[in-house]
Scaffold this active site. Structure first.
Site, PDB file in Angstrom:
ATOM      1  CD  GLU A  79      -3.137   0.828   2.160  1.00  0.00           C
ATOM      2  OE1 GLU A  79      -4.196   0.260   1.846  1.00  0.00           O
ATOM      3  OE2 GLU A  79      -2.899   1.242   3.312  1.00  0.00           O
ATOM      4  CG  HIS A 105       7.153 -29.694   3.870  1.00  0.00           C
ATOM      5  ND1 HIS A 105       7.706 -30.913   3.540  1.00  0.00           N
ATOM      6  CD2 HIS A 105       7.787 -29.290   5.008  1.00  0.00           C
ATOM      7  CE1 HIS A 105       8.613 -31.246   4.442  1.00  0.00           C
ATOM      8  NE2 HIS A 105       8.680 -30.275   5.346  1.00  0.00           N
ATOM      9  CE  LYS A 110     -11.800   3.715   1.004  1.00  0.00           C
ATOM     10  NZ  LYS A 110     -11.301   4.135   2.340  1.00  0.00           N
TER      11      LYS A 110
END
Length: 542
Positions: A353, A384, A508
């Site tokens: 950000e 793994h 937004k």
């Protein structure tokens, strides 16, 4: 037009050194028996080994010169003094003021911000003490045993990460849960295990208008009223981290139980502000102050140490080296500590950000790469899962390995220690990534010819090793501040504003615009055929 870092003498020299460095291996560089000692540094309780990185003395000299030619010294001082280095929002950037000692003052824009910080810290301390001692009681007279932090972004990632990391310091019988996602599953999964009488909700939203946070806060409020049978219960079971007293009061929270912070603290830099209230409630004021002390120790190292010995500066310069010269696009953060399992997620917001920008501070296009993709998982789980790609894939992925000499808990592994087993893997991975295994070495072991190439480990995969004695509040604070300052230095080199986030805003706004169509209140007309069709499908299948 801003100065272009790629036109500096240091950048031009690094371009030439990159070409000359091709074919150089870490095996060759480690023929210098003093390399590890020369490239290992101590900072704020951390031992940092940079020797397994792809650089020699000349490259290091040029990287330090690059920082100097970018004006880093002046930019560091400008930040610490409170100048408005967030130029697009005309704000100071003062997360470093959050950890100033009480005896210091710092006047910015006519206000003593250090005094303001300690006033809020004092109120946080009093509140957390009352909560932990049992002096604060819920609506029915029960003590609080569970704190639920409701926030998103920096109001969630920091305290959630730190509370998990410091779980060994939760000594008062108070535990915490964190709700961030507006997906109802997040809230429902937390509520179903709560006892309303002993639960306190912390609503963290500076403006008290954040859509996701307010949706979750209202859901929690409705649940609490249903459970306890009275709206009067709200004031005993909700507090706010906010600066909007009017909206906090309208919600039902006593404004005396509102803890503020300032516009010079970005959300992703706010875990050591009032946003850390849930953390303080869990670990207590004393250890929270030690947490701040770790930040402060790294701040002082960063501000006062020569660049050639300055750990945040050197790590940032290495990231620029890999991003802009080697073409690396991602950076792995690999803590060999399950308690730091949320650290990479926290760093994703802090780094991406901040530095996910494509224009410079003056609005002109960048001339460099910017903003690595940060990711990672704890060891040994990652071994793994994705280490195969780091070892033998075609992409260069610099990695930070974080480990501790002493665990908070240990268990036997046969006659040995599980922690020793964990750290054996830690040291083995950085060794293999650096030095690999050649075809000749594999052939000497009698491996079939048709398998030799499959088993070759090329090495030359750069890693930085970060060690500390144990994961304490102070060490965690230092570790967070280390990466905060890395982000800052990267931003200075790339000449971008690391402290705004305009890319978050449009989405937004669009979500608010589309909400009536998504809920079926109005006809779908988003302005593009794809979004229209998708919303119609959603409504049909709702």
């Amino acid at each position: 037009m801003a100065n272009d870092i790629t036109t500096t003498a240091a950048w031009q020299s690094l371009t030439e050194r990159y070409e000359a460095f091709q074919g150089t291996t870490l095996r060759e560089l480690f023929q210098d028996g003093g390399r590890a000692e020369k490239l290992s540094f101590d900072a704020a309780g951390l031992r940092v080994d940079l020797s397994k990185n792809l650089l020699d003395d000349a490259i290091l000299t040029d990287l330090v010169a690059l920082a100097e030619q970018a004006g880093l010294t002046d930019r560091i001082e400008a930040m610490f003094r409170g100048e408005h280095i967030n130029n697009t929002e005309d704000r100071a950037v003062l997360h470093t003021a959050l950890r100033l000692p009480v005896e210091e003052s710092l006047e910015v824009d006519g206000q003593d911000v250090a005094a303001d910080v300690h006033e809020v810290l004092g109120r946080m301390r009093d509140f957390a003490t009352a909560l932990r001692s049992g002096a604060w009681l819920g609506y029915t007279g029960r003590t609080i045993k569970k704190v639920v932090n409701i926030g998103i972004g920096g109001s969630d990632l920091g305290p959630a990460m730190a509370t998990k990391a410091l779980r060994a310091y939760a000594t008062a019988g108070i535990t915490a849960e964190f709700v961030s996602n507006v997906d109802p599953a997040d809230m429902v999964s937390v509520l179903e295990d709560l006892d309303a009488e002993s639960t306190l909700f912390v609503i963290a939203s500076k403006t008290f208008t954040t859509q996701e946070t307010l949706a979750n806060a209202n859901a929690a409020k409705n649940w609490l009223i249903e459970q306890l049978g009275s709206e009067e219960a709200v004031s005993k079971h909700f507090v706010a981290v906010s600066t909007n007293a009017e909206k906090v009061t309208a919600f039902g929270i006593n404004p005396e139980n509102m803890f503020g912070f300032w516009d010079w603290v970005g959300g992703r830099y706010s875990v050591d502000s009032a946003v850390g209230l849930s953390l303080m409630a869990v670990i207590g004021p004393r250890d929270f102050m030690r947490f701040l002390g770790g930040f402060r120790a790294m701040d002082e190292h960063f501000r006062y140490t020569d660049f050639g010995q300055n750990v945040p500066v050197l790590m940032a310069l290495l990231s620029v080296w890999y991003t802009d010269f080697f073409g690396a696009e991602t950076h792995a953060v690999l803590p060999y500590s399950e308690d730091l399992s949320r650290f990479a997620a926290y760093l994703q917001q802090l780094t991406m950000e901040s530095n996910g920008k494509s224009v410079r501070r003056d609005g002109s296009p960048v001339t460099t790469g910017t903003g690595e993709i940060y990711w990672g998982e704890p060891g040994t789980n990652g071994q793994h899962a994705f280490f195969q790609l780091i070892h033998q894939g075609t992409r260069l992925i610099p990695a930070d390995f974080i480990g501790f000499a002493r665990p908070k808990q240990d268990l036997p592994a046969g006659e040995k220690s599980m922690h020793d087993l964990l750290m054996s893997n830690f040291f083995a991975q950085t060794k293999v990534l650096a030095f690999g295994k050649t075809a000749e070495e594999i052939a000497a072991e009698g491996v079939d010819d048709n398998l030799i190439n499959h088993k070759v480990m090329p090495g030359n995969r750069p890693t930085t090793t970060i060690l500390a004695e144990e994961l304490t509040p102070a060490v965690l604070g230092a570790l967070i501040a280390l990466y905060e300052h890395i982000v800052f230095v990267q931003g200075v080199i790339w000449d971008i504003n690391s402290f705004d986030q305009w890319g978050v805003e449009l989405g937004k706004q669009q979500a608010s615009d589309l909400a009536p169509a998504v809920s079926g209140e109005v006809e779908v007309d988003s302005g593009d055929s794809s979004t229209d069709a998708l919303i119609r499908w959603y409504r049909t299948n709702r």
